[in-house]
Design a protein around this motif. Structure first.
Motif, PDB file in Angstrom:
ATOM      1  N   ARG A 119      36.558  49.506  35.774  1.00 42.86           N
ATOM      2  CA  ARG A 119      35.912  50.663  35.146  1.00 42.86           C
ATOM      3  C   ARG A 119      34.448  50.795  35.549  1.00 42.86           C
ATOM      4  O   ARG A 119      33.883  51.888  35.504  1.00 42.86           O
ATOM      5  CB  ARG A 119      36.030  50.560  33.621  1.00 42.86           C
ATOM      6  N   ASN A 120      33.844  49.673  35.944  1.00 47.02           N
ATOM      7  CA  ASN A 120      32.431  49.708  36.335  1.00 47.02           C
ATOM      8  C   ASN A 120      32.236  49.753  37.849  1.00 47.02           C
ATOM      9  O   ASN A 120      31.106  49.757  38.332  1.00 47.02           O
ATOM     10  CB  ASN A 120      31.696  48.488  35.762  1.00 47.02           C
ATOM     11  N   ALA A 121      33.339  49.780  38.593  1.00 43.06           N
ATOM     12  CA  ALA A 121      33.230  49.834  40.055  1.00 43.06           C
ATOM     13  C   ALA A 121      32.593  51.157  40.480  1.00 43.06           C
ATOM     14  O   ALA A 121      32.928  52.222  39.970  1.00 43.06           O
ATOM     15  CB  ALA A 121      34.613  49.678  40.675  1.00 43.06           C
ATOM     16  N   TRP A 122      31.667  51.086  41.426  1.00 39.44           N
ATOM     17  CA  TRP A 122      30.890  52.255  41.846  1.00 39.44           C
ATOM     18  C   TRP A 122      31.537  52.897  43.074  1.00 39.44           C
ATOM     19  O   TRP A 122      31.839  52.234  44.058  1.00 39.44           O
ATOM     20  CB  TRP A 122      29.465  51.821  42.142  1.00 39.44           C
ATOM     21  N   LEU A 123      31.778  54.198  42.992  1.00 34.60           N
ATOM     22  CA  LEU A 123      32.335  54.984  44.083  1.00 34.60           C
ATOM     23  C   LEU A 123      33.693  54.456  44.555  1.00 34.60           C
ATOM     24  O   LEU A 123      33.970  54.345  45.748  1.00 34.60           O
ATOM     25  CB  LEU A 123      31.349  55.049  45.265  1.00 34.60           C
TER      26      LEU A 123
END
Length: 347
Positions: A119-123
Motif C-alpha cells: 500500500r505504501n509502494a511508490w508508483l
C-alpha cells in the motif's frame, strides 16, 4: 504479531547472494512447501530477468526480530514511462510461483506486513502472479491481500503412498494396466536390452537435459509451428544450472530409458521432501508405438516408492500420459492485485 515483523527489500544481486545461507536454512525448515522457492531456482530466475534493464529486484525478506521467517520473491518491471508493475519472480517457465514461510509463523501477520508494504509502494500500479498452485502459501497470502484470482490451468499428480514395494503398487493397478505394462516391456526387450538409469553425474545429467530439450523443441515446432517459452537456449541453461546446484543433495536427476543402447525416453525430475516433480519429459517419436513416456512414469513411481516419497507431481498442462497416470488435479491460479499508484499519498 505483525508489528514484531520487519521487511528488508533485496534490491541487488549482491544482497540476494548475501542472504543465501539464511535462505537455505528457511527452505530446509519449510520442507515440502519450499518447492520452487529454493535458492537455486530463485537466484537463477533473477539471472534470466536481470539482463533486461526494465527489471529491478524487489524480494521481500521478512524477519521476526533477527530470524528470517518468510520470503516473497518479487521483481519490479517498468513498462517505460509511468508506474511499474510488481511481478512474482518467475523463471520464464511454468514452474509454480510460491513463497517461503516458516512452519510456525503466522501467515496473517505476514500478510499484514506485506499489505502495508504494498500500500505504501511508490508508483506501482499492480501486483501479478501467473502460476500459483491452489492451497500453496502464495495462494493463501494473495487471498488475504484481496487479490483477484482466475483459474487458468490444472496441475496433475499421482499419490503414491502406503506401498511397501513396487510389486505391491503394480498389483494395485488394474489387470489391463499390468498386462499393457508387461507387454510393452516384452516387445522392447525383443529389440534389445532395456535399461533404466538414474542419471546424476554432472556430465551425464547435462547430456540428458540436452537430449530432452532437443526433442522437446522439435515437439513444440511440430505441434505449434512456432517457438514458445521452452525454445530459447536460456531456458535449457536455466534447468542445467539449477540441476547442477541440486544434484549433489539428490534433489535433481534424470531417469532415462534405453533400448539396445539407444535412448528412447528421458525425464528431468526434482525432488522436494516427499514429492517428486516431473519437470521435463521427452521421448523419441520413432519409438512411440511402445509408449516409452508412459513406461517412464512407472519408473518414476519406482523411485518415489524406493525413496519413501508419496507424491508424483506432473506439473502444469494437459497431456494424454498425464490423464492416464494422474489420480487427482489442482487448480493453478493467476492473481492480480491493484495498488494505489502514489502509495500512501494516493489514498
Amino acid at each position: 504479531m505483525a508489528d514484531e515483523l520487519t521487511i528488508e527489500v533485496l534490491r541487488t544481486t549482491k544482497a540476494l547472494n548475501r542472504i543465501e545461507p539464511e535462505w537455505d536454512a528457511l527452505a530446509l525448515a519449510c520442507g515440502d512447501r519450499s518447492g520452487f522457492c529454493r535458492y537455486p531456482f530463485v537466484s537463477q530466475s533473477w539471472a534470466r530477468h536481470r539482463t533486461d534493464a526494465r527489471n529491478r529486484l524487489s524480494i521481500l525478506a521478512i524477519r521476526r526480530q533477527r530470524t528470517l521467517v518468510a520470503i516473497v520473491p518479487l521483481m519490479k518491471r517498468s513498462d517505460g514511462y509511468g508506474p511499474s508493475t510488481l511481478k512474482w519472480l518467475d523463471s520464464k517457465t511454468p514452474l509454480y510461483d510460491d513463497m517461503l514461510l516458516a512452519p510456525d509463523e503466522d501467515l496473517e501477520a505476514v500478510a499484514q506486513q506485506v499489505g502495508r508494504y504494498l500500500r505504501n509502494a511508490w508508483l506501482v500500479r499492480k501486483l501479478k502472479a501467473e502460476f500459483v498452485l491452489a492451497g500453496s502459501n502464495a495462494d493463501r497470502l494473495l487471498s488475504r491481500l484481496g487479490a483477484d484470482a482466475q483459474s487458468n490451468y490444472n496441475a496433475y499428480a499421482a499419490r503414491v503412498e502406503g506401498y511397501a514395494s513396487w510389486d505391491e503398487y503394480l498389483l494395485s493397478r488394474s489387470a489391463r494396466t499390468r498386462a499393457a505394462y508387461r507387454r510393452l516391456h516384452r516387445r522392447l526387450a525383443e529389440l534389445g536390452e532395456v535399461r533404466i538409469d538414474i542419471v546424476s553425474d554432472t556430465s551425464e545429467l547435462e547430456a540428458a537435459i540436452a537430449w530432452i530439450f532437443e526433442r522437446k523443441r522439435a515437439w513444440v515446432h511440430d505441434r505449434y509451428g512456432r517457438e514458445n517459452w521452452l525454445s530459447p537456449a536460456e531456458t535449457e541453461s536455466f534447468f542445467r544450472t539449477v540441476s547442477g546446484s541440486l544434484r549433489e543433495r539428490g534433489d535433481a536427476f534424470a531417469i532415462s530409458m534405453t533400448c539396445g543402447g539407444a535412448c528412447i525416453a528421458s525425464m528431468l525430475a526434482f525432488r522436494n521432501g516427499a514429492t517428486l516433480y516431473v519437470s521435463k519429459m521427452a521421448f523419441d517419436p520413432a519409438w512411440g508405438k511402445f509408449s516409452p513416456g508412459w513406461l517412464l512414469i512407472f519408473e518414476a513411481i519406482k523411485v518415489v516408492i524406493a525413496q519413501k516419497m508419496n507424491n508424483l507431481d506432473f506439473m502444469i498442462g494437459t497431456e494424454p500420459w498425464k490423464d492416464r497416470s494422474a489420480d487427482h488435479s489442482r487448480e493453478v491460479l493467476q492473481y492480480r492485485l491493484k495498488l494505489p499508484v502514489f502509495g500512501a499519498f494516493g489514498r
